[in-house]
Design an enzyme around this catalytic site. Structure first.
Site, PDB file in Angstrom:
ATOM      1  N   ASN A  85       0.820  -1.202   0.000  1.00  0.00           N
ATOM      2  CA  ASN A  85       0.000   0.000   0.000  1.00  0.00           C
ATOM      3  C   ASN A  85       0.867   1.271   0.000  1.00  0.00           C
ATOM      4  OD1 ASN A  85      -2.345   1.650   0.231  1.00  0.00           O
ATOM      5  ND2 ASN A  85      -3.345   0.046   1.423  1.00  0.00           N
ATOM      6  N   HIS A 115      22.382   1.804  13.369  1.00  0.00           N
ATOM      7  CA  HIS A 115      23.681   2.414  13.685  1.00  0.00           C
ATOM      8  C   HIS A 115      24.261   1.707  14.905  1.00  0.00           C
ATOM      9  CE1 HIS A 115      23.704   5.642  10.770  1.00  0.00           C
ATOM     10  NE2 HIS A 115      22.396   5.730  10.955  1.00  0.00           N
ATOM     11  N   ALA A 140      -1.135  -1.418   8.889  1.00  0.00           N
ATOM     12  CA  ALA A 140      -0.778  -0.015   8.674  1.00  0.00           C
ATOM     13  C   ALA A 140       0.157   0.493   9.763  1.00  0.00           C
ATOM     14  CB  ALA A 140      -2.046   0.842   8.643  1.00  0.00           C
ATOM     15  N   ALA A 158      -1.835  -3.215  13.204  1.00  0.00           N
ATOM     16  CA  ALA A 158      -1.488  -1.822  12.916  1.00  0.00           C
ATOM     17  C   ALA A 158      -0.769  -1.185  14.100  1.00  0.00           C
ATOM     18  CB  ALA A 158      -2.745  -1.030  12.582  1.00  0.00           C
ATOM     19  N   LYS A 181      -2.863 -13.822  19.635  1.00  0.00           N
ATOM     20  CA  LYS A 181      -3.837 -14.804  19.166  1.00  0.00           C
ATOM     21  C   LYS A 181      -3.195 -15.695  18.111  1.00  0.00           C
ATOM     22  CE  LYS A 181      -8.540 -14.668  17.330  1.00  0.00           C
ATOM     23  NZ  LYS A 181      -9.614 -13.819  16.848  1.00  0.00           N
TER      24      LYS A 181
END
Length: 191
Positions: A85, A115, A140, A158, A181
């Site tokens: 997306n 780093h 997302a 998300a 889950k």
């Protein structure tokens, strides 16, 4: 031996010859990345630019919504039937492998570079490959950190930050991501 294999898990210091080589390739990729994201492109055109970046053929079943960002470009590998997306970022110097049927949500970040913690070497780098296994779903605004493997059929909720491997058929959430889950495998079907 490919550069990505040569630099896995070792300290890359600012004065190392490979450090300059990395930044030279990174500069080449920045031009392609700018080209990719500055105008409307069909998915076919997007895949052509990604093929230039990676130096490999990308299956036409892969869909990448723009904008898509990558810092290095050469160390990405795509399977088939993938959907990525908008606003996804791959920091791919350490290698990012996306297997078949993976979904990646908007604004996700897969980061293979870190780093060094030693203040005297802070500008140095260490890289570790990320692998996203078949049919995994990254939600997302997820961040996946260096060296992580996301297992087959796994789901990352998300806004999670993934700091360690995600087992197959599990759902993880939070920062750091933890198993919440199991995935119901009876409903998994492939065409």
């Amino acid at each position: 031996m490919k550069l990505v294999d040569k630099i896995q898990g070792i300290e890359i210091l600012k004065d190392d010859a490979v450090y300059d080589e990395i930044h030279e390739h990174k500069g080449d990729n920045e031009q392609l990345s700018f080209e990719l994201n500055t105008t409307f492109r069909t998915n076919e055109e997007v895949l052509k630019v990604l093929e230039k970046m990676t130096g490999q053929t990308i299956d036409s079943s892969v869909v990448v919504s723009l904008p898509f960002y990558t810092d290095y470009g050469r160390h990405m590998k795509f399977g088939r039937d993938i959907f990525i997306n908008k606003n996804v970022t791959f920091v791919d110097l350490g290698g990012i492998e996306i297997e078949d049927q993976v979904l990646i949500g908007p604004s996700a970040r897969l980061i293979t570079v870190n780093h060094l913690t030693d203040p005297a070497k802070r500008r140095g780098l260490i890289v570790k490959k990320i692998v996203v296994k078949k049919n995994a779903w990254i939600g997302a605004n997820v961040t996946v950190l260096p060296g992580v493997i996301i297992g087959e059929n796994a789901i990352v909720a998300a806004d999670s930050t993934v700091t360690k491997d995600v087992l197959a058929n599990t759902i993880v959430a939070g920062t750091p991501a933890k198993v919440i889950k199991k995935v119901d495998q009876k409903t998994i079907r492939f065409s």
